[in-house]
Design a protein around this motif. Structure first.
Motif, short mmCIF file in Angstrom:
data_model
loop_
_atom_site.label_atom_id
_atom_site.label_comp_id
_atom_site.label_asym_id
_atom_site.label_seq_id
_atom_site.Cartn_x
_atom_site.Cartn_y
_atom_site.Cartn_z
N PHE A 1 -0.09 1.15 -19.01
CA PHE A 1 0.80 0.93 -17.87
C PHE A 1 0.11 0.27 -16.68
CE2 PHE A 1 3.03 4.32 -20.19
CZ PHE A 1 4.29 3.75 -20.29
N ASP A 2 -1.21 0.34 -16.59
CA ASP A 2 -1.94 -0.25 -15.46
C ASP A 2 -1.97 -1.77 -15.50
OD1 ASP A 2 -2.46 2.34 -14.81
OD2 ASP A 2 -4.62 2.25 -15.13
N LYS A 3 -1.85 -2.35 -16.69
CA LYS A 3 -2.00 -3.80 -16.82
C LYS A 3 -0.87 -4.56 -16.12
CE LYS A 3 -4.24 -6.40 -18.24
NZ LYS A 3 -5.32 -7.13 -17.50
N GLY A 4 -1.20 -5.78 -15.67
CA GLY A 4 -0.18 -6.62 -15.03
C GLY A 4 1.07 -6.69 -15.87
N PHE A 5 0.90 -6.93 -17.18
CA PHE A 5 2.03 -6.79 -18.08
C PHE A 5 1.55 -6.54 -19.50
CE2 PHE A 5 1.29 -11.39 -18.07
CZ PHE A 5 1.39 -11.75 -19.40
N ASN A 6 2.37 -5.80 -20.25
CA ASN A 6 2.22 -5.59 -21.68
C ASN A 6 3.28 -6.43 -22.38
OD1 ASN A 6 0.59 -2.65 -22.43
ND2 ASN A 6 1.18 -3.01 -20.31
N LEU A 7 2.87 -7.36 -23.21
CA LEU A 7 3.81 -8.08 -24.06
C LEU A 7 4.06 -7.24 -25.30
CD1 LEU A 7 5.39 -10.62 -24.98
CD2 LEU A 7 3.22 -11.48 -25.90
N VAL A 8 5.34 -7.03 -25.64
CA VAL A 8 5.71 -6.16 -26.76
C VAL A 8 6.44 -6.98 -27.82
CG1 VAL A 8 6.88 -4.04 -27.45
CG2 VAL A 8 5.99 -4.25 -25.12
N ILE A 9 5.95 -6.94 -29.04
CA ILE A 9 6.63 -7.56 -30.17
C ILE A 9 6.78 -6.50 -31.26
CG2 ILE A 9 6.57 -9.35 -31.95
CD1 ILE A 9 6.93 -10.52 -29.20
N TYR A 10 8.02 -6.33 -31.75
CA TYR A 10 8.32 -5.32 -32.76
C TYR A 10 8.30 -5.93 -34.16
CZ TYR A 10 9.84 -2.56 -28.76
OH TYR A 10 9.88 -1.89 -27.57
N ASP A 11 8.23 -5.08 -35.15
CA ASP A 11 8.17 -5.54 -36.54
C ASP A 11 9.44 -6.25 -37.00
OD1 ASP A 11 5.61 -4.72 -36.85
OD2 ASP A 11 6.00 -3.20 -38.39
N ASN A 12 10.54 -6.09 -36.26
CA ASN A 12 11.77 -6.81 -36.62
C ASN A 12 11.95 -8.09 -35.81
OD1 ASN A 12 12.38 -5.69 -34.15
ND2 ASN A 12 14.21 -4.58 -34.84
N GLY A 13 10.93 -8.48 -35.06
CA GLY A 13 10.97 -9.74 -34.32
C GLY A 13 11.49 -9.64 -32.90
N GLN B 1 0.81 -1.21 0.00
CA GLN B 1 0.00 0.00 0.00
C GLN B 1 0.85 1.27 0.00
OE1 GLN B 1 -2.56 -0.65 3.38
NE2 GLN B 1 -3.40 -2.50 2.47
N ALA B 2 1.85 1.31 0.88
CA ALA B 2 2.63 2.54 1.00
C ALA B 2 3.68 2.68 -0.10
CB ALA B 2 3.30 2.59 2.37
N ALA B 3 4.33 1.58 -0.45
CA ALA B 3 5.40 1.66 -1.44
C ALA B 3 4.87 1.76 -2.86
CB ALA B 3 6.33 0.45 -1.32
N TYR B 4 3.67 1.20 -3.09
CA TYR B 4 3.15 1.16 -4.46
C TYR B 4 1.81 1.87 -4.59
CZ TYR B 4 6.83 -2.24 -5.36
OH TYR B 4 8.04 -2.85 -5.49
N LEU B 5 0.76 1.32 -4.00
CA LEU B 5 -0.59 1.76 -4.32
C LEU B 5 -0.90 3.19 -3.90
CD1 LEU B 5 -2.63 -1.50 -3.55
CD2 LEU B 5 -1.56 -0.75 -5.70
N SER B 6 -0.27 3.68 -2.86
CA SER B 6 -0.51 5.07 -2.45
C SER B 6 0.45 6.06 -3.11
CB SER B 6 -0.43 5.20 -0.92
OG SER B 6 0.87 4.92 -0.47
N ASN B 7 1.45 5.53 -3.81
CA ASN B 7 2.40 6.40 -4.52
C ASN B 7 1.68 7.06 -5.69
OD1 ASN B 7 4.54 7.37 -6.26
ND2 ASN B 7 5.94 6.06 -5.10
N ARG B 8 1.78 8.36 -5.79
CA ARG B 8 1.04 9.11 -6.81
C ARG B 8 1.84 9.39 -8.08
NH1 ARG B 8 -3.64 8.12 -6.44
NH2 ARG B 8 -2.53 6.24 -5.82
N ASN B 9 3.09 8.99 -8.11
CA ASN B 9 3.92 9.26 -9.30
C ASN B 9 3.47 8.43 -10.50
OD1 ASN B 9 5.61 11.08 -7.97
ND2 ASN B 9 6.92 9.45 -7.19
N SER B 10 3.83 8.89 -11.68
CA SER B 10 3.55 8.15 -12.91
C SER B 10 4.21 6.78 -12.86
CB SER B 10 4.08 8.94 -14.11
OG SER B 10 4.12 8.13 -15.27
N LEU B 11 3.51 5.78 -13.38
CA LEU B 11 4.09 4.43 -13.44
C LEU B 11 5.20 4.36 -14.49
CD1 LEU B 11 0.92 2.12 -13.22
CD2 LEU B 11 2.36 3.02 -11.38
N ALA B 12 5.08 5.18 -15.53
CA ALA B 12 6.07 5.15 -16.61
C ALA B 12 7.42 5.65 -16.10
CB ALA B 12 5.60 6.02 -17.78
#
Length: 612
Positions: free
Chosen positions: A380-392, A172-183
């Motif tokens: 950024f809110d999602k548990g994880f974003n899987l990223v695949i680029y056009d070059n593989g 709660q204190a280290a993460y959920l109440s922190n108001r900074n951008s997740l990025a």
């Protein structure tokens, strides 16, 4: 119920193995983790009642064995050898499923107040002047006599009544109440290599990786992931694995919350700023199954063609998730008025797949892009974003509050071990192409004038984040193998090199954060290691002292690494000081006390500013 206790989730980390099913019969049941080979004949011999009593006895004995910590401090002692033999013997008769050890793990110990304060007094002296340190010592002694005992008694009640006395404070204190951008502040990234055995066909790679991720989730749901164990003996807390899929951090004006949809069976795909809902499971002959890699590739190809026919989206809606959390909470409320179903689809998805048109050229490029994106492509809110680029190339952007890196690394290793292609393309099964698939559904944003302005504002903020973010990676001239040849800890060695580099640049000792795992305990996460010490300072000064020789420098290096190693060991077995002090502070806020002086002095200020 206070906001401190309103939201609570479980956590954990590191590498796991799959219990693979065999072809049929009893052997298949054993391999799936449903029946242990040794248990079946014993159950037959003892009968149901006798077997249950034996199972209870085994659990109690296992719990007793897992409370022993001598293997950390005296690994070669006779007692440890006997303990190891007994533990392995008991585990032979125990059903080892994904979460089967959870209730057998010991509680995280609550350190004695005096021990924590003495340790804090020792680590504090390296960040401040002598005068400031004297003030810190006075604050420590005042806390020891006044507020400390009352707060320690309160934590002891939490220790007796909760599974873990610090875990919900931490989340709660280290993460959920922190108001900074997740990025660039909280989320982290992991990149996947593109090696000859992979494929440069980005659609094929995306299809393969997604299907393997779905496969891993199926194994999780069936308890077929073996518990992570140190030395193949000591189980670690697996709680965090429950939150890999279908989770989302939802912004609140004061504190965020974490939601999980255990019934989720779809992913959301983002391409050129357009969103698509893709169902990953179909029902054939009354049997539900996940899409094959070939079918997944067909669906992804449809999404790519549709997105490219639309062109790049006009509005970077995803940039809203990179804002200050309180600001995003208000914007999300306004956004949901016309887009509730779309938001629900994104937040309840198993994960988000980003099919990025960008093609990173260097490791710096790749890491930077995965971590912050361009405003159009990272939710950024999602548990994880899987990223695949056009070059593989590819990787993942992971929300940190409920998934530690050690947890996600396990999934990453599973993917790399199970990617498989034929002639650079996904494997086509005989049954592929025989099932009619419903096309992916485009999720269309409806933005009124107010939300158009808010998205444009968020885009500008995201642009600033991108411009201010710097990342460099370097290939070291030697590896940990070379360091081990000199009988030095690679971890301690790297920490001392960081101390040396920072001191040469800035001429002082920084507050350094290095985490140790607390997963030997139920719901344990991390504890802080303090690499900076008088020993590290001696080493740093000797390295640039012309009057010092190499023999002295090596001596100081070994002493510094020895100190760091002992601190790491103490932290791992629950004898650190930072989480205890943190919980004492949280307890003071929960009890409505005035903030004790120990949490207001210069050391506390500096220790909240992490420079390394």
């Amino acid at each position: 119920m206070s906001s401190w206790n309103k939201y609570f989730i479980l956590k954990s980390s590191t590498a796991s193995r799959i219990i693979k099913p065999s072809t049929a019969g009893l052997t298949g049941a054993v391999a799936c983790g449903l029946i242990q080979p040794s248990i079946f004949p014993i159950k037959t011999a003892l009968g149901v009642t006798g077997f249950k009593l034996a199972e209870i006895s085994i659990k109690n004995l296992l719990a007793a064995c897992l409370s022993y910590q001598g293997w950390l401090t005296h690994p070669k002692s006779a007692k440890t050898k006997i303990w190891a033999f007994c533990l392995k013997l008991l585990q032979y008769f125990y059903r080892s499923e994904t979460f089967s050890y959870q209730k057998l793990l010991p509680k995280q110990p609550l350190p004695p107040l005096d021990v924590t304060l003495d340790k804090w007094a020792d680590v504090s002296q390296y960040f401040v002047t002598e005068e400031e340190y004297k003030s810190t010592r006075d604050a420590i002694e005042s806390f020891r006599k006044n507020e400390g005992p009352k707060l320690q008694k309160y934590l002891y009640k939490r220790f007796k009544t909760l599974d873990n006395w610090v875990s919900n404070y931490w989340i709660q204190a280290a993460y959920l109440s922190n108001r900074n951008s997740l990025a660039a502040n909280s989320n982290y990234s992991i990149s996947f290599k593109l090696t000859p055995e992979r494929t440069p066909d980005y659609v094929a790679r995306a299809a393969c990786v997604v299907t393997q991720m779905l496969r891993y989730n199926d194994y999780m749901m069936e308890n077929r992931i073996k518990p992570v164990m140190l030395m193949d003996m000591v189980p670690l807390c697996m709680a965090g694995y429950r939150y890999l899929y279908g989770t989302c951090r939802v912004p609140g004006e004061d504190i965020d919350s974490v939601v999980k949809d255990s019934s989720s069976s779809h992913i959301v795909v983002i391409r050129l700023g357009h969103y698509f809902k893709l169902d990953c499971y179909i029902t054939c002959n009354n049997i539900k199954r996940r899409l094959t890699a070939y079918e997944m590739k067909q669906q992804l190809q449809k999404i790519i063609e549709k997105a490219e026919s639309l062109g790049t989206a006009n509005r970077a809606v995803a940039s809203l998730t990179a804002q200050n959390r309180s600001v995003w909470a208000k914007d999300r409320k306004a956004l949901s008025v016309l887009n509730k179903e779309t938001l629900d689809d994104i937040e309840s998805s198993l994960f988000v797949l980003n099919l990025d048109t960008y093609q990173p050229k260097t490791p710096d490029d790749l890491s930077r892009s995965i971590l912050i994106g361009d405003g159009f492509n990272r939710w950024f809110d999602k548990g994880f974003n899987l990223v695949i680029y056009d070059n593989g190339l590819g990787g993942s952007n992971v929300e940190h509050s409920f998934i530690d890196a050690w947890v996600y690394t396990t999934l990453g290793e599973f993917l790399l071990c199970n990617e498989y292609y034929e002639n650079g393309d996904v494997v086509k099964l005989e049954s592929d192409g025989q099932t009619s698939l419903q096309p992916p559904v485009e999720l269309v944003w409806e933005l009124d004038d107010h939300m158009v302005n808010r998205v444009e504002s968020a885009q500008l903020e995201m642009k600033t984040i991108i411009e201010n973010f710097d990342l460099r990676s370097f290939l070291a001239p030697y590896s940990k193998g070379q360091i081990k040849k000199f009988k030095l800890s690679p971890d301690g060695y790297i920490q001392m090199m960081l101390q040396l580099a920072y001191n040469r640049l800035h001429k002082h000792t920084p507050k350094t954060y290095e985490p140790a795992t607390s997963r030997l305990f139920l719901l344990g996460r991390t504890e802080t290691i303090h690499p900076a010490s008088q020993y590290s300072r001696n080493f740093v000064l000797a390295m640039d002292d012309k009057n010092s020789n190499d023999k002295e420098r090596i001596h100081f290096l070994k002493e510094a690494i020895k100190y760091q190693g002992q601190f790491r060991l103490d932290a791992t077995k629950g004898d650190g000081c930072d989480r205890h002090l943190f919980a004492l502070y949280c307890a003071s806020r929960e009890l409505g006390m005035d903030i004790p002086l120990i949490f207001q002095d210069k050391v506390s200020y500096y220790c909240n500013i992490l420079k390394l």
